[in-house]
Write a protein that holds these residues in place. Structure first.
Motif, PDB file in Angstrom:
ATOM      1  N   HIS A  69      45.496  70.496   9.692  1.00  0.00           N
ATOM      2  CA  HIS A  69      44.459  69.635   9.105  1.00  0.00           C
ATOM      3  C   HIS A  69      44.248  69.935   7.620  1.00  0.00           C
ATOM      4  O   HIS A  69      43.985  69.025   6.832  1.00  0.00           O
ATOM      5  CB  HIS A  69      43.142  69.719   9.892  1.00  0.00           C
ATOM      6  CG  HIS A  69      42.539  71.069   9.967  1.00  0.00           C
ATOM      7  ND1 HIS A  69      42.643  71.886  11.060  1.00  0.00           N
ATOM      8  CD2 HIS A  69      41.799  71.754   9.071  1.00  0.00           C
ATOM      9  CE1 HIS A  69      41.994  73.005  10.842  1.00  0.00           C
ATOM     10  NE2 HIS A  69      41.481  72.958   9.651  1.00  0.00           N
ATOM     11  N   SER A  70      44.392  71.203   7.211  1.00  0.00           N
ATOM     12  CA  SER A  70      44.233  71.522   5.783  1.00  0.00           C
ATOM     13  C   SER A  70      45.391  70.960   4.972  1.00  0.00           C
ATOM     14  O   SER A  70      45.204  70.473   3.849  1.00  0.00           O
ATOM     15  CB  SER A  70      44.113  73.035   5.575  1.00  0.00           C
ATOM     16  OG  SER A  70      45.334  73.695   5.861  1.00  0.00           O
ATOM     17  N   LEU A  71      46.610  70.998   5.530  1.00  0.00           N
ATOM     18  CA  LEU A  71      47.764  70.429   4.840  1.00  0.00           C
ATOM     19  C   LEU A  71      47.636  68.911   4.739  1.00  0.00           C
ATOM     20  O   LEU A  71      47.969  68.321   3.702  1.00  0.00           O
ATOM     21  CB  LEU A  71      49.057  70.806   5.571  1.00  0.00           C
ATOM     22  CG  LEU A  71      49.498  72.265   5.424  1.00  0.00           C
ATOM     23  CD1 LEU A  71      50.666  72.561   6.365  1.00  0.00           C
ATOM     24  CD2 LEU A  71      49.896  72.574   3.988  1.00  0.00           C
ATOM     25  N   CYS A  72      47.174  68.268   5.820  1.00  0.00           N
ATOM     26  CA  CYS A  72      46.962  66.813   5.779  1.00  0.00           C
ATOM     27  C   CYS A  72      46.012  66.461   4.643  1.00  0.00           C
ATOM     28  O   CYS A  72      46.254  65.528   3.859  1.00  0.00           O
ATOM     29  CB  CYS A  72      46.380  66.321   7.108  1.00  0.00           C
ATOM     30  SG  CYS A  72      47.516  66.378   8.502  1.00  0.00           S
ATOM     31  N   ASN A  73      44.909  67.202   4.544  1.00  0.00           N
ATOM     32  CA  ASN A  73      43.915  66.964   3.497  1.00  0.00           C
ATOM     33  C   ASN A  73      44.520  67.146   2.109  1.00  0.00           C
ATOM     34  O   ASN A  73      44.383  66.284   1.229  1.00  0.00           O
ATOM     35  CB  ASN A  73      42.737  67.917   3.703  1.00  0.00           C
ATOM     36  CG  ASN A  73      41.650  67.753   2.662  1.00  0.00           C
ATOM     37  OD1 ASN A  73      41.019  66.719   2.565  1.00  0.00           O
ATOM     38  ND2 ASN A  73      41.425  68.797   1.876  1.00  0.00           N
ATOM     39  N   ASP A  74      45.218  68.263   1.909  1.00  0.00           N
ATOM     40  CA  ASP A  74      45.770  68.578   0.591  1.00  0.00           C
ATOM     41  C   ASP A  74      46.843  67.566   0.173  1.00  0.00           C
ATOM     42  O   ASP A  74      46.889  67.133  -0.985  1.00  0.00           O
ATOM     43  CB  ASP A  74      46.372  69.987   0.590  1.00  0.00           C
ATOM     44  CG  ASP A  74      45.324  71.068   0.776  1.00  0.00           C
ATOM     45  OD1 ASP A  74      44.124  70.756   0.624  1.00  0.00           O
ATOM     46  OD2 ASP A  74      45.694  72.213   1.089  1.00  0.00           O
ATOM     47  N   ILE A  75      47.712  67.200   1.100  1.00  0.00           N
ATOM     48  CA  ILE A  75      48.824  66.300   0.774  1.00  0.00           C
ATOM     49  C   ILE A  75      48.304  64.905   0.430  1.00  0.00           C
ATOM     50  O   ILE A  75      48.736  64.286  -0.555  1.00  0.00           O
ATOM     51  CB  ILE A  75      49.833  66.245   1.936  1.00  0.00           C
ATOM     52  CG1 ILE A  75      50.568  67.583   2.057  1.00  0.00           C
ATOM     53  CG2 ILE A  75      50.846  65.110   1.738  1.00  0.00           C
ATOM     54  CD1 ILE A  75      51.319  67.770   3.367  1.00  0.00           C
ATOM     55  N   MET A  76      47.369  64.381   1.221  1.00  0.00           N
ATOM     56  CA  MET A  76      46.845  63.036   0.933  1.00  0.00           C
ATOM     57  C   MET A  76      46.085  63.009  -0.392  1.00  0.00           C
ATOM     58  O   MET A  76      46.141  62.014  -1.124  1.00  0.00           O
ATOM     59  CB  MET A  76      45.970  62.558   2.083  1.00  0.00           C
ATOM     60  CG  MET A  76      46.757  62.188   3.330  1.00  0.00           C
ATOM     61  SD  MET A  76      45.788  61.311   4.584  1.00  0.00           S
ATOM     62  CE  MET A  76      44.712  62.630   5.172  1.00  0.00           C
TER      63      MET A  76
END
Length: 751
Positions: A99-106
């Motif tokens: 979920h942290s990677l999803c947030n950072d990438i978007m």
């Protein structure tokens, strides 16, 4: 790196292309393999760090991975100075929870449909659901739903001798609502299909849709819903640029997932959707199906067990393209302990438990003990033992005496080298009596030994927390008249009164604090109707902390962490938006009464934030202080996962012969999702979870594994199969362990 790899580890590190399936037994060095494989891809194969995605289950685990990668890369730079002039940017590696990677990438790609969105934490989600979801706030209107999902909200009534649903317990309804919504999202439940189910399915689907719409309206994402948003991102032009590379960003070439046995269906979809766009489908998953422990959070062992079949289906490749490697060498435990828990997990083959067989990766080899120990130690060391007493209090006394004996006789150097593992670390049971852990605390204290029990749910009973909350309540609800005249929840009232009395009984000891509270109350009396207090709830808390004794307590490591945690809880409450866009942390004055805090504001504060407190707030568990020296850690098995201890005491207890909530929900939503389940028998799945629970507990031990039980526990009918060990007879466990008192043996000192 000072670590010599075996053949299986080398093969895992050197694998280059196509899917890689690493089935890693306990103590097999899987984290080291992931770290070195990452470094090999970067420094040997020339893969840009930003082309690698490395994800794991928790923030703490991902930080551990990243720290090791940075540490080892620094060593490489020292060994090979020529690397320092390279263009490798090791810090650009994409490491984190999904979920942290999803947030950072978007956010990095400025994805239009995620612009100005906020990722809220679990506490913020709780407060949001409490305030905006009628199913939680007005539970009695949704009896069809809660009657069906009684497992999440029911409680046993002694007087009525049956299970009832307490619709006034909004805290429990809120937690249950979150569980249902998360399950619908993470199991990839088709909401349109759910609407066509039974009446409770239809109503639940409608409430979930409203919840999702409300989150969208406020531009909020939870840990669950951000994954839905990320799937949309991957299907967009921005997502295609992310995967194929654009401008300053290279293409994604490798995806590596740790703890894959705890992945859920929506996460599996994300990993495979990304890997499908990568040349050679370079998806590497690492995990152990026998250590899958998070069904209650939506974790699905099927993802691990069926990985090869999913690759064939999703990537359209032959099964021989998937490289399957077993890490079977155990570098953690004494050989007797390794043999014991390997025999334990494999014993269910001999009972012809077909469901258990289907829930495990096929052809798993026997674990091989590789811990470096001299032959004399192996032959003489008492690695397996048990302590049996008539009741919990006597059992706790014997455990405390044993731990003290270890220290007094130099078997251990520090009390933190012993751990007590148990299902729940609450010190008081639900009847208000000392639990086994409550007895342990007292018996250890009697021996001059302190404990570390961060999940005792004892946070609210700490003196600094009670005094801070009491001072705060004394300002905003001066004589607690609002509490006494308006609040219907007795548990909340009882808790708030306890805080209020803590301050009132001690205020004269702390004149500086009393002066601030009294002056705040006097200032509040001058506030006009309908106005707002200048200070937010966090500011009031900070001013309380600026007074003695908090100024002294803030220098105490444990107390300061607790006070910081309380601040974070207040901050989470403040950040949840309201319909009128005024922060919940802004205290309003009653519209009709000068100098009185608005009743509605106080009722919401008591109901949502204090109601959340009553769900049980864990004590401090900071990532920097895993196990403090000088204290005996008492932990849940979930806490201990990934850790190891010289001596492990495992408390065996009575398990109810019924399906757990996670297994029930899997079955309930199975017909509305395309995700393929191994089985739909909840009680069988629950039994598997209990087996894995003990397997993980047993495999934490390095030198000594000590079972703890009361005389009646392994003779209980429902526990025969669990504790009987291989042939389902309770005495076989005792025979296998061959109990001999520690006090009559020479136990070698550990290093």
């Amino acid at each position: 790196m000072g670590y010599k790899f075996n053949e299986e580890q080398k093969n895992s590190v050197n694998h280059k292309d196509n899917p890689l399936w690493i089935v890693a037994g306990p103590g097999s060095g899987k984290t080291e393999v992931l770290v070195v494989r990452t470094l090999k891809l970067i420094f040997v194969d020339g893969v840009n760090p930003k082309s690698i995605i490395l994800t794991t289950f928790t923030k703490k685990a991902s930080q551990n991975l990243f720290d090791r990668i940075i540490k080892y890369s620094t060593k490489l730079y020292d060994l090979y100075p020529e690397l320092k002039g390279s263009s490798i940017e090791i810090h650009s590696l994409r490491v984190g929870t999904l979920h942290s990677l999803c947030n950072d990438i978007m956010k990095e790609y400025k994805y239009t449909d995620y612009e100005n969105y906020k990722l809220i934490n679990e506490i913020e989600n709780y407060i949001f659901v409490y305030n905006y979801c009628p199913i939680a706030k007005y539970g009695a209107r949704y009896k069809e739903i809660w009657t069906k999902f009684r497992c999440l909200v029911g409680r046993y009534d002694k007087d009525l001798c049956c299970q009832i649903i307490d619709y006034k317990n909004k805290a429990r309804l809120t937690s249950a609502t979150i569980t249902l919504f998360n399950r619908i999202i993470e199991d990839k439940v088709n909401i349109d299909k759910l609407k066509n189910g039974k009446i409770y399915h239809k109503k639940l689907a409608e409430e979930c849709e409203k919840y999702l719409e409300k989150l969208e309206g406020f531009k909020l994402c939870t840990f669950s819903t951000i994954q839905l948003k990320f799937i949309d991102f991957l299907n967009s032009e921005d997502g295609e640029l992310f995967l194929s590379g654009s401008g300053y960003n290279p293409p994604i070439k490798h995806i590596m997932v740790d703890e894959y046995q705890d992945t859920n269906p929506i996460q599996e979809e994300i990993y495979f959707k990304m890997a499908k766009q990568i040349e050679n489908n370079n998806l590497c998953v690492v995990g152990d199906d026998d250590q899958a422990m998070y069904r209650f959070r939506g974790g699905t062992v099927e993802c691990m067990v069926n990985f090869d079949k999913t690759c064939v289906e999703k990537f359209n490749i032959p099964i021989d393209k998937i490289n399957k490697i077993f890490l079977k060498s155990n570098y953690r435990s004494h050989p007797d302990i390794v043999k014991y828990y390997d025999d334990y997990i494999n014993s269910y083959k001999y009972t012809k438990d077909v469901e258990m067989e289907r829930a495990r990766v096929k052809d798993k080899p026997q674990l091989v003990a590789k811990k470096e120990m001299d032959k004399e130690t192996i032959d003489n060391y008492l690695a397996l033992n048990y302590i049996e007493k008539e009741d919990d209090e006597k059992l706790a006394e014997e455990v405390a005496n044993t731990i003290k004996y270890f220290k007094d006789n130099d078997i251990i150097e520090d009390y933190s080298q012993c751990v007590i593992l148990i299902k729940s670390t609450r010190e008081i049971d639900y009847n208000g009596n000392d639990s086994f852990i409550g007895h342990i605390r007292q018996k250890l204290l009697n021996n001059g030994i302190d404990i570390y029990n961060p999940r005792s749910k004892n946070f609210l009973n700490q003196e600094e927390i009670k005094l801070a909350l009491g001072a705060f309540i004394s300002i905003v609800d001066t004589d607690i008249s609002v509490l006494e005249n308006n609040l219907r929840s007795q548990p909340i009232s009882n808790e708030v009164v306890k805080w209020y009395e803590e301050y009132q009984n001690n205020k004269n000891k702390y004149p500086e604090l009393k002066k601030y509270v009294d002056s705040s109350v006097e200032k509040l009396k001058t506030m006009e109707e309908g106005s707002f207090i200048n200070s937010s709830i966090e500011n009031i808390l900070y001013k309380i902390y600026a007074c003695y004794p908090f100024t002294e307590w803030l220098n105490d490591e444990e107390k300061s962490y607790r006070l910081a945690k309380l601040t974070n809880l207040f901050n989470s409450y403040s950040t949840i938006p309201t319909e009128n866009l005024i922060s919940k942390g802004s205290i309003s004055i009653d519209g009709h009464t000068k100098g009185k805090v608005d009743v509605k504001w106080l009722m919401e504060f008591y109901g949502s934030l204090v109601g959340h407190f009553l769900g049980g707030i864990d004590d401090i568990e900071d990532e920097e202080i895993t196990i403090p020296e000088g204290k005996v850690p008492i932990m849940t098995v979930h806490q201990a996962k990934g850790l190891e201890f010289p001596f492990v005491f495992v408390y065996l207890q009575k398990w109810q012969n019924k399906a757990n909530d996670g297994a029930i929900l899997e079955r309930e939503f199975a017909e509305f999702t395309d995700f393929k389940r191994i089985s739909t028998i909840p009680r069988k799945k629950t039994f598997q979870d209990i087996i894995r629970f003990h397997y993980v507990a047993y495999s934490r031990a390095q030198y000594g594994l000590i079972h703890l039980w009361t005389s009646d526990i392994i003779d209980i009918k429902n526990n025969h199969k669990l504790y009987g060990f291989i042939k389902e007879h309770p005495n076989n466990l005792k025979i296998y362990i061959k109990n001999t008192s520690y006090f009559k043996n020479n136990i070698n000192k550990i290093n």
